[in-house]
Design an enzyme around this catalytic site. Structure first.
Site, PDB file in Angstrom:
ATOM      1  N   GLU A 126      11.415   1.979  -2.212  1.00  0.00           N
ATOM      2  CA  GLU A 126      10.368   2.948  -1.927  1.00  0.00           C
ATOM      3  C   GLU A 126       9.797   2.684  -0.538  1.00  0.00           C
ATOM      4  OE1 GLU A 126       7.519   2.800  -5.081  1.00  0.00           O
ATOM      5  OE2 GLU A 126       8.719   4.065  -6.387  1.00  0.00           O
ATOM      6  N   HIS A 245      -1.946  10.053  -2.455  1.00  0.00           N
ATOM      7  CA  HIS A 245      -0.485  10.143  -2.521  1.00  0.00           C
ATOM      8  C   HIS A 245      -0.047  11.326  -1.674  1.00  0.00           C
ATOM      9  CE1 HIS A 245       3.617  10.291  -3.891  1.00  0.00           C
ATOM     10  NE2 HIS A 245       3.426   9.183  -4.586  1.00  0.00           N
ATOM     11  N   ARG A 291       1.925   4.975   2.905  1.00  0.00           N
ATOM     12  CA  ARG A 291       1.408   6.192   2.286  1.00  0.00           C
ATOM     13  C   ARG A 291       0.274   6.838   3.089  1.00  0.00           C
ATOM     14  NH1 ARG A 291       1.281   5.034  -4.263  1.00  0.00           N
ATOM     15  NH2 ARG A 291       3.483   5.475  -4.617  1.00  0.00           N
ATOM     16  N   HIS A 349      -5.030   9.439  -5.523  1.00  0.00           N
ATOM     17  CA  HIS A 349      -4.008   8.866  -6.399  1.00  0.00           C
ATOM     18  C   HIS A 349      -4.360   7.471  -6.907  1.00  0.00           C
ATOM     19  CE1 HIS A 349       0.001   8.273  -8.014  1.00  0.00           C
ATOM     20  NE2 HIS A 349       0.179   7.202  -7.274  1.00  0.00           N
ATOM     21  N   ARG A 384      -2.494   0.366  -0.682  1.00  0.00           N
ATOM     22  CA  ARG A 384      -1.589  -0.234  -1.667  1.00  0.00           C
ATOM     23  C   ARG A 384      -0.131   0.034  -1.335  1.00  0.00           C
ATOM     24  NH1 ARG A 384       0.944   1.817  -6.328  1.00  0.00           N
ATOM     25  NH2 ARG A 384      -0.133   3.800  -6.050  1.00  0.00           N
TER      26      ARG A 384
END
Length: 533
Positions: A126, A245, A291, A349, A384
């Protein structure tokens, strides 16, 4: 998730004690209860266990250095980079080191993680990960599969008492420690407020996404547990850091369905309505940038009227099989992701802030512990790293169970009364009348992009809503919103998920975590509202 029959117990109106009460029926709460077995534990869940939990909606999986060529050191390094300078290295090293053991715990509880032909755990990559280390279930079904397995395990564990439809409203304190919980039954609509005494209370109530108009989180994720802890005097940390997100599916749903980051890990690309692949000019890793960077890139395109679209047509060969959850969301919205691009928008998110805890899950209040998204452990810093959230939940839940195991008396709860097995139905949490006004305030002023004037307007609105609150549950929610606004106004820089257009650069003076209590926040509100600050 399919409805299942679960044991529903009613407490006696006694003055007895439970050894441990866990507030929250999501991943962190259930995992902690299972790791405490066979010691007696009571779980308070606002909805049927597993329902209303953000973990059940998690698509990608759990980050763990279990693949070939991967190491704990690499996992730690990736997390520190993504966290933008304020990750607690000791905490993330502990988490990364214990990741493999927690994956094996989940396997023992029946989670069907994907395996390769040789029987080894399959891993995928990811954004912002230097290696493939995401342990998944059928591509994008990890959260659902994990929760189904844990709910089944809890149902088979006689030492775990579940009180479904019980909404905690207040922590009970006395003699300098937390001594229990005041909770209302019937999904919070019950007339009676039950006093449940305990030697230890564990908070596992999830995040804050539903404070925002566009979110991937369920209705229950509105920060009530965090506000409850703050009102009891607990220390909070990093309350300004909300992660958006990048790729919620933009079809007007609340909550917004999620297009997992794993799609970009598979090679999906982002384009605007003119066909431009706009992330190429914003970051060297383009769609696989952290992100916060991708969210700001998409937000800019949407705000400019060009829109943003995720193109999976060349990257995913059998969408229904590889990513069944996203495929279902798209089909429901009339989109064929094999032939069309998916419209996307940033959505609230994950919350990096929350109740401060140490490496064992202890809060600043004796007798009070916390795990999962309602906490701020220092593992995530300002932003995160993808798939570290489920890892944090199980690691800290297990550490709390280990420490509590040596402190519990081992006696059965005095207020135990068994009930009958019944069919679990969805227990909806009713919105306070001011909730819509709060969400309308949070999204434009404390969202992806922020500035001092907008945040001051938001704080004034929040203070007005707080003065007009006549509900303990809304008091908890509005307290969390106020703490987010105060912390964001106080941090005079941009870092990770906190981006201020009036302070767009990072400052070395702010390369540190934010720690505060509700009392401290209230004391600085007048200064923060001064426009010439």
């Amino acid at each position: 998730m399919a409805t299942t029959a679960v044991a529903a117990y009613q407490p006696k109106p006694s003055k007895g004690f439970d050894d441990v009460i866990i507030i929250g029926g999501g991943l962190a709460g259930l995992f902690c209860a299972l790791k405490l077995a066979p010691r007696a534990v009571t779980v308070l869940a606002a909805a049927p266990i597993g329902r209303g939990a953000s973990s059940a909606w998690a698509q990608a999986g759990i980050a763990a250095a279990v693949g070939p060529g991967d190491t704990v050191d690499k996992h730690v390094t990736d997390t520190i980079i993504a966290g933008d300078g304020i990750v607690d290295e000791d905490v993330i090293r502990m988490m990364a080191t214990e990741a493999s053991a927690r994956i094996h715990d989940l396997l023992e509880f029946g989670v069907p993680f994907d395996r390769d032909l040789a029987g080894k755990l399959s891993v995928s990559r990811e954004a912002a990960h230097s290696e493939s280390r995401i342990v998944r279930v059928r591509g994008d079904m990890a959260g659902r599969a994990i929760m189904e397995a844990l709910v089944a395990a809890v149902r088979k564990t006689p030492s775990i008492r579940v009180l479904e439809g019980y909404v905690a409203e207040e922590l009970i304190t006395g003699n300098g420690r937390v001594t229990g919980v005041a909770a209302r039954d019937k999904a919070g609509s019950g007339e009676d407020l039950h006093r449940l005494n305990a030697s230890h209370v564990v908070m596992a109530t999830g995040g804050v996404g539903h404070l925002y108009e566009v979110t991937t989180n369920p209705t229950e994720a509105r920060g009530g547990g965090i506000g409850m802890a703050a009102r009891a005097g607990a220390r909070l940390a990093d309350m300004e850091f909300v992660q958006f997100h990048p790729t919620a599916i933009n079809v007007g749903k609340d909550p917004a369905p999620l297009a997992t980051e794993a799609l970009r890990g598979h090679g999906a690309t982002l384009h605007n309505s003119a066909g431009e692949r706009f992330m190429l000019g914003l970051h060297k890793d383009a769609e696989l940038a952290p992100r916060d960077v991708v969210a700001r890139g998409i937000f800019a395109e949407v705000k400019a009227g060009r829109g943003a679209f995720l193109d999976c047509r060349a990257a995913v060969h059998d969408f229904a099989d590889e990513f069944p959850t996203v495929f279902g969301y798209c089909t429901e919205a009339g989109i064929d992701p094999a032939k069309e691009m998916i419209p996307v928008v940033p959505a609230a998110h994950y919350f990096m802030g929350g109740i401060w805890t140490d490496a064992d899950g202890r809060s600043s209040l004796p007798g009070f512990w916390a795990c999962g998204e309602c906490t701020s452990t220092g593992a995530h810093g300002a932003n995160r790293l993808a798939s570290n959230s489920l890892l944090e939940a199980v690691v800290f839940a297990a550490r709390i169970a280990l420490r509590l195991g040596s402190e519990m008396t081992g006696s059965a709860p005095a207020n135990w009364q068994e009930g009958s097995v019944s069919s679990a139905s969805h227990l909806a949490e009713n919105d306070h009348p001011n909730m819509a006004a709060l969400r309308r305030t949070m999204s434009p002023n404390l969202g992806v992009l922020r500035d001092g004037d907008g945040m001051r307007d938001a704080l004034r609105t929040i203070l007005d809503l707080a003065r007009n609150s006549h509900s303990a549950r809304f008091d908890n929610v509005i307290t969390t919103a106020k703490l987010i606004a105060v912390a964001a106004l106080n941090r005079l820089e941009s870092r990770g998920g906190h981006f201020r257009t009036d302070f767009p650069e990072e400052s070395p003076d702010w390369k540190r975590r934010t720690l505060l209590t509700l009392e401290q926040a209230n004391a600085i509100v007048p200064d923060l509202l001064e426009t010439d600050r």
